[in-house]
Write an enzyme that holds these catalytic residues in place. Structure first.
Site, PDB file in Angstrom:
ATOM      1  N   MET A   1     -14.507  47.761  36.966  1.00  0.00           N
ATOM      2  CA  MET A   1     -14.040  48.921  36.212  1.00  0.00           C
ATOM      3  C   MET A   1     -15.136  49.953  36.223  1.00  0.00           C
ATOM      4  O   MET A   1     -16.223  49.714  35.733  1.00  0.00           O
ATOM      5  CB  MET A   1     -13.748  48.517  34.768  1.00  0.00           C
ATOM      6  CG  MET A   1     -12.675  47.472  34.677  1.00  0.00           C
ATOM      7  SD  MET A   1     -11.104  48.079  35.286  1.00  0.00           S
ATOM      8  CE  MET A   1     -10.731  46.841  36.510  1.00  0.00           C
ATOM      9  N   CYS A   2     -14.889  51.078  36.849  1.00  0.00           N
ATOM     10  CA  CYS A   2     -16.043  51.906  37.115  1.00  0.00           C
ATOM     11  C   CYS A   2     -15.691  53.288  37.609  1.00  0.00           C
ATOM     12  O   CYS A   2     -14.536  53.640  37.775  1.00  0.00           O
ATOM     13  CB  CYS A   2     -16.914  51.237  38.164  1.00  0.00           C
ATOM     14  SG  CYS A   2     -16.118  49.927  39.072  1.00  0.00           S
ATOM     15  N   GLY A   3     -16.758  54.037  37.877  1.00  0.00           N
ATOM     16  CA  GLY A   3     -16.640  55.333  38.516  1.00  0.00           C
ATOM     17  C   GLY A   3     -17.497  55.341  39.764  1.00  0.00           C
ATOM     18  O   GLY A   3     -18.550  54.708  39.803  1.00  0.00           O
TER      19      GLY A   3
END
Lengths: 303, 657
Positions: A1-3
């Site tokens: 879960m990230c950018g």
């Protein structure tokens, strides 16, 4: 879960530098991942010289790991040219001309490898973009291209070695940042393991990196490797990959993970959210594009 | 015109400025938006808002009547849940543009991203360029106009509404079909385009729902119900229940849907006992007056917390599953007891709002009944991810209960077997969730606690995400929780028991050192004050009661909640059946029950030697079975099995006499 974020500069003198640009882009989407931040940076690089980065921990633990590494260097004929300890990490430049895969598997047993490459250096640690920069001086990096990642740990721990970008274990200069989840991870991993590849983590992003590096090692172009990755991998994903000379992206067919890009005469910039791209051009509305589901593309460096 | 320059302002400050100006009726221009998220959320006044640049996620979301003009691009979730008003975007819009709109006009001059118009109900979504993957996914109503290419799987699983396509059709989605257009419809579309000065002379084709998936093929034949006590008895392997199950499946060829929760024996709070005998001397005649029970929940991040007279809430239950009268009774009782009530899925009614002292408003994936006005009159907002009875599944409301009135509130066609989406259109991961939480906070000025409802599955991971995404508290639901309708096998076999849920959650939060950053309200088959104190001992900050409250209000546990013909008038939408239910009388019963819970919590707390409900802890519990010991890590003391609490019972009797 990230950018995720990536940039490739097409020419010098655009007023934008890789290190500071990536810091800005990641700070812009830090809400997507407050736990850890990382950068894959490409700068310089000489034939026959490898830059290696490790997580070695602190104090005695670090001393033991570095001593073990030096033994491996000796065994594999790697000669240390420069070395440096930064926080819990160890950076070393060696002269080396042997079998890289064997060498990298051997050093992996001595310490946790962060990256190996002639040009690539990965910097990653817990904390935000500016915190990691304060420790590792990311803003000093120039170079033609790089990737970045902010992470919110969901299943694995918040540890430097579990953060991104991931290096393609065993292959020089290949790095990846990924947002999403590969659902046929174990199937794909077993397939690669049967062919002799080793994995340093259970993270699906490492798998993508090794998968692509393996294809390229077989002489398949990065672009075609990305095309087959969309067919071979199940799940939801948007990822960016970089080599010494190229960057590229691939996006799953379900379009469940965001990605947006901006290109002009000076650069190509890709990120999870437009707010990151806008950090490079404050106060300007950008002509951006969202890549369609199931698409991929690469760009080669020109400087 | 009021100018709000985002340069140097936090989004929160900017949105406060925008809402204040809008309330005064002034037009607004937003400078240097730089694709920041949540611009203009929560505006409920008909003013013009000019965004000079690009906007980020959820621009114009959760609004009613404003007119937005975005010069360039907009990010994901444009005009989320917008009621009336309009948004015109000069450039492209990201994924899920027009998600859940309820009447707004959304005009995108460029292209739009995937899943545009997901769960939209009313209004018009116009894309002048190309649409993308699954445009119109699960739309319930309204009109979509696409002038360019359709993208793949147009109208996937749409239930209602119309899609007018001017460009090429790439492919149709599941249960979508092309149909003939009527002249007046096309005239209307052209009038809409003219209104926004969009020249388009091409022809249109029309896509609608094909109607093959709106109802289960074969309705379930009604059979005589088996009383619960027999149903869950200690029976032989091929008992009546198993036989009936096989018979019915042999006719309908699918899983069964029923009400209530699982009926299997599972490790539960009853497998735990207090570590020592209750001291009757300490309990006294009036323990309630001697124990601090006042509880605040939801204030961790600066919102106004729920103010409870005891650590108890009403569990979320929907108007839909329950009748309006039953919801009203629960609301009245909660107000009398000084605790909080919860809307569940399907919206808020005036009667419920007026009756409940404090009311949590729940948002689910279908956004059924969700809107900014009810958010503003709620005391807490809750994002439903899943529930204990059926983790990973959406709500089910069978056609009998989907009356015209109910469908109107929810914004869906009447008379369908409503299977609510199991996931949110704009929450595909922890990263999107954090932006969604922020949207709710921005839209309501950070006044309200924002909680998450989690049905326990991989709670070890999920609770860490909950705290990292900034929720104020989590409503944690174990698999003993009930529901108005769910797949029978799912209720029996999916999820983890309530005691596992709380113990895993506690361990996970401790492991990252964040236990103090979030509160836990535990639910899932809690029956009384004894269960409540055990839950508090295990670490919960408060508990919620659902089924127990319903039973207190007259439910006979026949498990036919899904059918819609509840004999007590609780789980029905049929006015003839509902007439039997007397909300004022049942409210009194529910209130009296809640007071018995209060008394038990106080008595046990005192009896264990504490004068504060937050006193009892794990040291006060033991496990009676090896399973419960393994799950909770409590010492196994089967010899405490028969250690009853006659003193409590006697004192209770005195108190109730």
């Amino acid at each position: 879960m990230c950018g995720i974020a990536g940039i490739l500069l097409k020419n010098e003198g655009s007023g934008i530098d890789t290190g500071p640009a990536l810091i800005d882009m990641l700070d812009g989407c830090q809400h997507r991942g407050p736990d850890s931040t990382g950068f894959a940076l490409y700068e310089g690089g000489e034939e026959g010289q490898l830059k290696l980065r490790f997580h070695v921990g602190s104090d005695n633990e670090a001393g033991d790991a570095i001593a073990a590494l030096k033994t491996v260097f000796d065994e594999h004929g790697a000669r240390v040219i420069e070395e440096e300890r930064i926080a819990g990490s160890y950076r070393v430049v060696v002269r080396f001309s042997g079998d890289l895969q064997k060498f990298s598997y051997a050093v992996e047993h001595a310490a946790k490898v962060v990256s190996i490459g002639e040009s690539l250096e990965i910097v990653k640690d817990v904390g935000g973009a500016h915190e990691v920069d304060d420790t590792y001086d990311v803003h000093l990096f120039r170079g033609s291209h790089g990737l970045g990642h902010v992470r919110l740990a969901t299943e694995s721990d918040v540890k430097p070695e579990a953060s991104h970008p991931f290096w393609a274990t065993g292959f020089a200069d290949v790095a990846i940042v990924h947002n999403g989840q590969i659902t046929n991870y174990w199937k794909m991993r077993r397939r690669l393991e049967r062919r002799g590849f080793a994995f340093a983590t259970d993270n699906d992003s490492e798998l993508i990196a090794v998968y692509l590096a393996d294809k390229m090692n077989q002489g398949i172009a990065l672009k075609d490797s990305l095309a087959s990755s969309i067919d071979d991998m199940d799940g939801t994903f948007s990822f960016l990959v970089s080599t010494r000379d190229e960057i590229g992206y691939a996006k799953d067919r379900l379009a469940a993970k965001p990605m947006i890009m901006f290109e002009n005469d000076d650069l190509i910039a890709i990120a999870s959210e437009e707010v990151s791209l806008n950090r490079l051009f404050p106060g300007r509305a950008l002509d951006t594009r969202e890549p369609p589901p199931g698409s991929y593309r690469t760009w080669s460096r020109s400087i | 015109m009021v100018t709000i320059d985002l340069k140097g302002l936090s989004t929160r400050e900017a949105n406060e400025g925008i809402r204040e100006a809008a309330a005064r009726g002034e037009a607004i221009e937003v400078l240097n938006p730089d694709a920041r998220h949540h611009i203009g959320v929560g505006v409920v006044h008909a003013v013009d808002i000019h965004v000079r640049g690009s906007a980020g996620y959820f621009c114009a979301g959760l609004t009613d009547t404003p007119r937005f003009h975005v010069e360039r691009n907009a990010g994901w979730g444009l005009a989320d849940n917008m009621y009336r008003g309009s948004v015109v975007v000069g450039g492209n819009a990201g994924a899920i543009a027009g998600v859940a709109i309820r009447g707004a006009e959304v005009v995108i001059r460029g292209n739009m991203g995937s899943r545009a118009g997901q769960v939209m109900k009313k209004g018009t979504l116009l894309c002048c360029g190309n649409a993308n993957f699954m445009a119109g996914y699960m739309m319930y109503g309204g009109r979509m106009i696409i002038l360019g290419e359709s993208g793949e799987r147009l109208g996937e699983d749409m239930t209602g509404g119309e899609i007018f396509l001017g460009g090429d059709l790439v492919s149709l989605g599941s249960d979508a079909m092309e149909t003939d257009t009527a002249e007046d419809e096309i005239d209307d579309v052209r009038a809409f385009l003219d209104r926004y000065d969009i020249p388009f002379r091409g022809s249109f084709r029309k896509i609608v729902n094909a109607g093959k998936k709106l109802r289960y093929g074969t309705p379930e034949r009604q059979v005589r119900s088996i009383p619960y006590f027999h149903f869950s008895g200690d029976s032989d392997y091929w008992n009546h229940k198993v036989q009936e199950d096989v018979y019915i499946k042999s006719q309908i060829g699918r899983y069964r849907v029923r009400g209530y929760g699982g009926a299997r024996e599972l490790p539960h709070l009853a497998d735990l006992a207090f570590a020592r005998d209750i001291d009757p001397g300490a309990v006294g005649d009036d323990p309630v007056s001697r124990v601090a029970m006042h509880t605040l929940i939801g204030g961790k991040n600066g919102a106004r917390p729920l103010d409870l007279t005891m650590p108890v809430l009403i569990a979320p239950m929907s108007y839909g599953a329950l009748s309006r009268s039953a919801k009203q009774a629960v609301a009245i009782a909660s107000g009398m007891a000084g605790i909080a009530e919860n809307t569940g899925e399907g919206g808020m009614s005036d009667a419920q709002r007026d009756a409940a002292g404090q009311l949590i408003f729940q948002m689910l994936g279908g956004r059924l009944g969700w809107n900014i006005h009810d958010m503003n009159r709620a005391d807490g907002l809750e994002i439903y991810i899943s529930q204990g009875a059926k983790p990973g599944f959406g709500g089910q409301l069978m056609a009998k209960k989907v009356t015209k009135e109910l469908a109107e509130i929810r914004g869906i066609p009447a008379g369908i077997d409503l299977r609510s989406p199991s996931r949110h259109p704009d929450i595909l991961g922890a990263d999107d969730l954090v932006i969604k939480v922020e949207e709710l906070r921005e839209a309501t000025g950070y006044r309200l606690p924002v909680s998450v409802k989690l049905g326990a599955g991989r709670i070890h991971d999920d609770i860490k995400i909950a705290v990292k995404d900034g929720f104020d508290f989590v409503e944690l639901d174990g698999m003993q929780g009930s529901t108005g309708a769910g797949g029978a096998e799912v209720m029996e076999y999916v999820g983890i028991p309530t005691i596992s849920a709380i113990c895993e959650a506690e361990r996970a939060l401790e492991s990252i050192g964040r236990r103090q950053d979030i509160e836990i309200v535990l639910m899932g088959g809690l029956r009384d004050g004894v269960d409540a104190v055990k839950a508090l001992c295990l670490g919960a900050d408060a508990v919620a009661l659902g089924t127990a409250a319903i039973i207190a209000g007259g439910c006979i546990a026949c498990m036919q909640c899904h059918v819609g013909q509840c004999v007590t008038g609780i789980a029905t939408q049929d006015p003839e059946h509902e007439k039997r239910y007397k909300p004022e009388i049942e409210a009194q019963h529910i209130y009296t029950f809640l007071e018995s819970v209060r008394w038990q919590i106080a008595a046990i707390t005192r009896g264990l030697g504490y004068d504060d409900v937050q006193g009892p802890c794990r040291d006060d519990l033991v496990a009676l079975t090896p399973e419960a010991a393994e799950i909770t890590g409590l010492p196994l003391c089967p010899e405490r099995r028969n250690a009853g609490h006659p003193e409590i019972d006697a004192a209770m009797e005195r108190a109730l006499r």
